[in-house]
Every structure is written in C-alpha cells, then in structure tokens.
Design a protein around this motif. Structure first.
Motif, PDB file in Angstrom:
ATOM      1  N   ALA B 350       0.958  -1.165  -0.005  1.00 17.16           N
ATOM      2  CA  ALA B 350       0.151   0.152   0.217  1.00 17.16           C
ATOM      3  C   ALA B 350       0.770   1.215   0.030  1.00 17.16           C
ATOM      4  N   PHE B 351       1.929   1.162   0.744  1.00 15.82           N
ATOM      5  CA  PHE B 351       2.893   2.373   0.989  1.00 15.82           C
ATOM      6  C   PHE B 351       3.431   2.541  -0.404  1.00 15.82           C
ATOM      7  N   THR B 352       4.053   1.613  -1.115  1.00 16.40           N
ATOM      8  CA  THR B 352       4.851   1.992  -2.459  1.00 16.40           C
ATOM      9  C   THR B 352       3.862   2.319  -3.534  1.00 16.40           C
ATOM     10  N   SER B 353       2.541   1.936  -3.396  1.00 14.87           N
ATOM     11  CA  SER B 353       1.937   2.373  -4.529  1.00 14.87           C
ATOM     12  C   SER B 353       1.448   3.967  -4.324  1.00 14.87           C
ATOM     13  N   ARG B 354       1.511   4.187  -3.032  1.00 12.92           N
ATOM     14  CA  ARG B 354       1.138   5.745  -2.918  1.00 12.92           C
ATOM     15  C   ARG B 354       2.536   6.376  -3.269  1.00 12.92           C
ATOM     16  N   LEU B 355       3.444   5.747  -2.994  1.00 13.46           N
ATOM     17  CA  LEU B 355       4.966   6.548  -2.922  1.00 13.46           C
ATOM     18  C   LEU B 355       5.119   6.720  -4.510  1.00 13.46           C
ATOM     19  N   ASP B 356       4.723   5.835  -5.391  1.00 17.52           N
ATOM     20  CA  ASP B 356       4.985   6.189  -7.044  1.00 17.52           C
ATOM     21  C   ASP B 356       4.230   7.351  -7.298  1.00 17.52           C
ATOM     22  N   ALA B 357       3.183   7.782  -6.727  1.00 24.27           N
ATOM     23  CA  ALA B 357       2.531   9.153  -6.955  1.00 24.27           C
ATOM     24  C   ALA B 357       3.404  10.212  -6.522  1.00 24.27           C
ATOM     25  N   VAL B 358       3.984  10.121  -5.338  1.00 28.34           N
ATOM     26  CA  VAL B 358       4.588  11.274  -4.814  1.00 28.34           C
ATOM     27  C   VAL B 358       6.077  11.500  -5.712  1.00 28.34           C
ATOM     28  N   PHE B 359       6.716  10.166  -6.139  1.00 25.14           N
ATOM     29  CA  PHE B 359       7.846  10.275  -6.997  1.00 25.14           C
ATOM     30  C   PHE B 359       7.435  11.043  -8.222  1.00 25.14           C
ATOM     31  N   GLN B 360       6.177  10.525  -8.991  1.00 31.00           N
ATOM     32  CA  GLN B 360       5.986  11.104 -10.154  1.00 31.00           C
ATOM     33  C   GLN B 360       5.713  12.872 -10.173  1.00 31.00           C
ATOM     34  N   ALA B 361       4.976  13.237  -8.866  1.00 27.95           N
ATOM     35  CA  ALA B 361       4.853  14.659  -8.838  1.00 27.95           C
ATOM     36  C   ALA B 361       6.067  15.325  -8.373  1.00 27.95           C
TER      37      ALA B 361
END
Lengths: 251, 462
Positions: B350-361
């Motif tokens: 769950a954490f890493t799937s949300r993290l991807d969005a942070v990275f992309q932004a």
C-alpha cells in the motif's frame, strides 16, 4: 556438428584442504567447484551450438555421483544437450588414463570437436588435451582465447608468450580453453529444472574397450606449502639495503 | 576557524603520548567525515587513544574545558553521525582493535571498539563460530560504531540487529567515568538495562570502548539464488512463499533494474540474465534437499520470471556483489539522495503504490534507485541527481520532497530511518517517527549522562 566438452570437478581453491593420513590424497568435507577452464569450454561449446543450428553438445565427466551433479548443474543446466559419466575413483586415475577414457568416448560418440579446459586447477597437469590429440591422431589447438568454426575447420587464437598466435585446424580436432576465451553464463533455474530430464549415460571404464588402462603416474606424497615467514621491521635504509643484498639476494 | 582552548591543548601535550593527537590536514579531512558527502569536514583535532584509560582522561579533560568530542569508528555511516563539521575533537577508536581469545563454551568474545567487523568474523571463524552482524561495509566498519548505531545489514531476517548480539559493554561517560555494563552474562535481570541505552545512541550518551559479543555457530553450506520478477508486488508475493517454504532463509534482498545497471556499469560485472527485468530478488538459504522441489513449484505457479542458482562460492560472491555493490556504485557513478525507511511488512505494498504518486509529482522522469531488505520492511530509496542540476538545488529539492514521503511513512506507521540512524542528516525528520514526549525523554537522558553536552553535539537532536 557434434561437440564433446569436459566437465571436471576440482576442489575449491579458496577452501582449506586436509591431506589424508597416508599422505597421498585429500580427505574430509571438501568443497568442490566445476573446473573454471571447463566452464570456459562449456560456454564456448554453447556459443558454437547457438551459431550453428543442429549442433549437438555432450558433456563428459569422470568420477562418482558428485561428479554427475556437476555435469548436470554445470553443463546441462547451462544448455549442454546430454551428459556422460564414466565411473572411476578420482584418486586412482592419472592424466594419461583420462585421455584414454576420453579417447574411448570419442570412438563411441564421434564428435567433430572435443573442447576441454586447458588444465584442471587442482592437479595443474595440463596434459589431457595434448595426449588425447596424439592418441586420436587429430590436430590440436591449446590455450584458446578465441574460437571460430566455419565449414570443416576452426580458426583458433591462442595466447602464447609475448603475443597471440592464430591457427587453422581441420575438423575433427581437440581445442583446450583458456580463461579469456569467454565469460561463462550463470546456470538458470529453468535450465537446472530442464537438466534433470536431459539424457544422461553412465558408463564403466570396461565399457570403453581400452587397450591400456594402466596408470603411469603414482602420487608418492602430498604436502601443504610451508607457511610464510614473518616480516621483519628494519630500522633504517642502510639495514634494508643490506638485508635485500645478503638475505633476500634481490640486489 | 575553530580554536581549541590553549589549556586543553597543553594538557593533551603533557598527559598523552606524542602520537596521540594529529592536526595533519589529511587526517582532519579523513577522520572528519563518514560516507555521507553533504557536510564539509572541519574538525580541529583528531585523537587516537590506545586504552580505555586514555579515552577516560581525554573525555574528563574535554568535559572540563567544554570541548565537543565526536566518537569515530570506521566512518561508514550514512547519516553523518560521525561527521565533525564544527571544529570538534574527533576521538578515533581505530587503534583500539585488540581481540581476546574466543570463549567457545560461553559463545562469546571480548573485543575493543576499534576491531574491524570482518576481522572479528575471521577471529570467530577460526572456531567455526561467527558474530552474525553482516553488511556491505564490514571491511571498514568497526564494532564500536556498529553498536553505537545498532547496525542492521543483510542478515537481519535471520539473526536480528546488532542489539541482539551484544552481551556486555564498557562505556566511558562524558565526565570520564567508566561503566562496565552486563559483562558476559546471558541473563542479568537487575533493574533497567543500561547497556541497551547505549546501543544505537549514536555517540551522544557515552563512548563505547569494549564489548563482549555473543557468537553463534557458522551456518552450514549456503545456496545463493537470484530471481527476476515483474514488480514490487512480485517481490512481496515471492517473500510470502519464502516465509512458508521448508528453507532457512539467511537473506532476502531486492533491488530494481536501475540499481543493477549502475552496479554493472561501475564494477564491470556480467549481467545475471539475458533479458533485464524490473525487479530482482537475492535469496540466500542454508543448503537443504528441499530446495529443488520448491524452485520447481515457483516456476509452476509463475511466481518468478527467471532465476539463477550460484554453482560455486565464486558465483555466489558474484551474485552478492550485485546487491552489496549498489550503495558504492550509486555514489561512484552519480550523486544519490538517500533515504532508509521501514514499514510494517504488511503495509509495504500500500505504501509503495502511494509512493509512486509522490515520485511522479516530485521527481518526474528522475532516476530513482530502490533496494532493500524486504523481510525487515526496510527500503533504501536513492534519488539520483540529474546531471544538469547543481548540487545545492538538488539537495534543496530532495529535502522538500522528503516531507511528502515522510508524511506517507508516518501515515503507514513506519520509520524515517530504519538502520542508518539520525545523525545530522535526518534530524529534522525525527518528529515524523518519534513523538514530542519521546524526544523530551531522550533529551532528559542526555542531560543526565552528558550535562555539558560535549558528546557528539548536534546529532539526533539539537
């Protein structure tokens, strides 16, 4: 085309070896690896096979069940088509008998190329390829750092003192592999799984109808290298020069 | 330029051997920094004690003159915990590397703090035993530093952290008092365990000078495998299988193709697979006869895309170097901004799937190298500096972006520093993982043990 390639196991050069009580062999829980030069030979056989459709590759090892494991995991798992184990006790054979066993297998298999490691890194004899070529009456190209097969010949570059020598040998021939020939691939897990189902023949020396099965070399004794002498600290350059002259005889 | 009090320097010249202290420019540069490259090294003096008594007298003197002291081991830390950038005295334990004979029946060994981890391994290995704390920098890292940072590493899944392998400590306090904590006792329930207080305290409470280490038997023969999988979900799926498999796992490490490419580039190694994959898993297990069937079942259920099994100790070392070479290769081929976070294993996906969005932004199109110890819920996240960006701008940007990630870590009940510690580098982020009450208690402990604040000031908190 058909290629016969060697898969010899050797004791791991990084492992500590214990000498048996009779002083003539090693004993204990020895860690073995596939002879690195055989790995180069296997990689070379695979590359030739990949470049020449319809090539059959066969790995041969001499020894017991443990050797069989190295033929399967070291050769068949990397892509060699089938394996042959000739049962023998490793302590009781010498380079000459190994060459004659290979000769017997060559008569059965009739390969176009025999690819061997240039030497085994435990015994360091460096004799089998040369003896085998002699017994077969075939051309030989030893210490190969590059092998190209085209038609009925092989172009082999060999590493010699001070440079490179390029030979052309007609097939059938014996080639021995040097370290810089290639970088062996890892054995894939899929390959290891497949290796279990590949054809694997087990032969006895008697099956090979050899004229001569005598060993010509007897191990009289083994000993470990003497320990390194401890270093000394010299007090000045004068003493250093003096010791280099009188003790080390370096100048 | 920082200057030390004349009386302090005179007392050192009087009371210690000639080679005790150095102001040599090379020494100041070398001993002033660790493996981080964020802060400029600027120590005033480096001291090299040989005995606990010398450490004690030095600290008493520093305490009297209010001179800041940075305890220093192998300086392989990644959080600037051993960095001296404010004119401190660096107290290097490098000369204190004596090791007592191994106590085989007790399964312990007493060593001085400066003993190199790998040398301790060899020392115990002569008796077929080992101190099972193991990580990539073991050739340089020292026992004292390992303990002061509660080092983790690649075998935590099997053996746990440094904390579990320390029976006794000798610690010198800021005023020079010497504490002997725990000795070689496996059992010692006599009040608050002060020894544990110093383990992981990053040198702010005392200087560790000796330790009694707990040893264990050497593992048997090991098999090393490398798997190729499609994504992090695949890494986690495979891990669930490993947890239930009839195997004794020694290590379960993963890395992405970004990491692998940097390692192959820097170390000129052969690629393990003909075709690259997005994620890789290195699995080390104790050799057993159930491995083959288990591997076959992975392929049957399509849990792995590809895999290799090391055929020799050399191949095993080659596969390990793909993993252990990552940190060094990232620094050698670029400038990484490092984060070392941990999450409950159950929250990783769950954490890493949300993290991807942070990275992309935050880092659109940037190179991000992720690797870590999945079994411990530990991710090492390295954002690489784009070639056309200045160092200062890069660090500022990364610091800003860290906040988003740390908020996400806190939301998933994770830690902003899993094994690297806080040091100078993660100080600002401490409140994401520790509450105000906890930090206040830590400060109170510091005030009791080091009232003048001379020990590693500015590390963990100001």
């Amino acid at each position: 085309m058909k290629i016969l390639v060697s898969a010899k196991r050797v004791s791991d050069p990084n492992a500590k070896l214990a000498i048996a009580k009779d002083g003539k062999w090693i004993e204990g829980d020895v860690e073995y690896i596939l002879n690195p030069f055989c790995e180069n030979a296997i990689e070379c056989a695979l590359q030739i096979a990949e470049a020449n459709e319809g090539t059959e590759t066969v790995a041969i090892g001499i020894g017991d069940d443990e050797t069989a494991r190295f033929i399967r995991q070291g050769a068949l798992a990397r892509g060699i088509d089938r394996g042959i184990l000739v049962s023998a006790e490793e302590a009781s054979i010498d380079s000459d008998l190994i060459a004659r066993i290979y000769q017997g297998v060559v008569h059965r298999e009739k390969p176009d190329i025999v690819l061997l490691g240039k030497q085994a890194i435990d015994g360091d004899s460096n004799q089998v390829g040369q003896l085998l070529a002699e017994y077969l009456g075939w051309p030989q190209a030893t210490f190969a750092s590059k092998v190209e097969v085209s038609g009925n010949k092989a172009i082999v570059t060999r590493e010699v003192d001070g440079g490179l020598e390029t030979l052309e040998v007609s097939l059938p021939c014996v080639i021995t592999a040097d370290l810089r020939l290639n970088e062996p691939r890892f054995a894939s897990l899929a390959g290891i799984m497949k290796a279990k189902k590949k054809p694997f023949d087990e032969l006895e020396i008697d099956d090979l109808d050899l004229e001569d099965t005598d060993t010509k070399v007897q191990i009289v004794g083994l000993s470990t290298p003497s320990g390194r002498k401890a270093g000394v600290i010299v007090k000045d350059v004068t003493e250093l020069v003096q010791k280099l002259r009188s003790e080390a005889r370096a100048i | 330029m920082h200057t030390l009090p004349d009386a302090f320097l005179a007392a050192i010249a009087r009371g210690f051997p000639d080679d005790f202290a150095s102001t040599d420019a090379d020494d100041l540069r070398t001993y002033g920094r660790d493996w981080t490259r964020v802060f400029e090294a600027a120590p005033s003096l480096i001291v090299f004690p040989r005995t606990t008594d010398e450490v004690s007298r030095l600290l008493a003197l520093a305490n009297q003159h209010r001179v800041a002291v940075v305890p220093s081991g192998g300086r392989t830390g990644l959080a600037a915990g051993a960095v001296a950038c404010r004119g401190e005295v660096v107290l290097s334990l490098s000369r204190m590397r004596h090791m007592a004979p191994v106590d085989v029946s007790g399964g312990t060994v007493r060593v001085q703090a400066g003993a190199i981890t790998e040398v301790v391994h060899q020392h115990a290995g002569e008796h077929d035993m080992t101190w099972p704390v193991d990580f990539a920098s073991k050739g340089s890292s020292q026992i004292g530093g390992n303990i002061a940072t509660n080092a983790g590493g690649v075998k935590v899944i099997r053996y746990g952290l440094t904390r579990q392998w320390v029976l006794g400590l000798e610690v010198v306090l800021a005023d020079g008092r010497v504490l002997e904590l725990g000795g070689a006792l496996e059992k010692n329930n006599t009040g608050i365990d002060l020894r544990q207080l110093f383990i992981g305290s990053e040198g702010i409470l005392g200087v560790i000078t000796e330790a009694t280490l707990k040893l264990t038997r050497n593992p048997g023969k090991l098999d090393v495998l490398l798997f190729a999988v499609d994504d992090l979900a695949g890494v986690l799926r495979l891990f669930r299988e490993v947890r239930r498999a009839p195997l004794v796992p020694m290590a379960y490490e993963f890395f992405t193709d970004v990491c692998l490419r940097r390692v192959l580039q820097h170390r000129t190694l052969r690629a393990p697979f003909a075709a690259p994959s997005s994620h890789y898993v290195l699995l080390e297990v104790e050799r057993g006869d159930k491995l083959d069937d288990w591997i076959a079942s992975l392929f049957d259920r399509e849990l792995v895309r590809d895999g290799v099994l090391a055929q020799s100790p050399q191949e095993a070392a080659d596969l390990w170097s793909l993993r252990e070479g990552i940190s060094e290769s990232l620094s050698a081929t670029g400038m990484p901004h490092k984060n070392d976070i941990s999450l409950p294993v159950a929250a990783l996906e769950a954490f890493t799937s949300r993290l991807d969005a942070v990275f992309q932004a935050r880092y659109p199109g940037w190179e991000i190298a992720v690797f870590g110890h999945v079994g411990d819920g530990n991710l090492h996240i390295n954002v690489m500096k784009p070639d056309d960006m200045a160092k200062a701008a890069f660090l500022a940007h990364a610091k800003e972006a860290d906040r988003d990630m740390f908020a996400l870590v806190a939301e998933h009940h994770g830690s902003i520093s899993a094994e690297h510690g806080i040091g100078l580098l993660k100080k600002a982020a401490l409140p994401y993982t520790r509450t105000a009450d906890e930090i206040a208690i830590m400060r109170a402990m510091k005030a009791v043990l080091d009232p003048n604040g001379i020990l590693n000031p500015g590390k963990i908190f100001d």
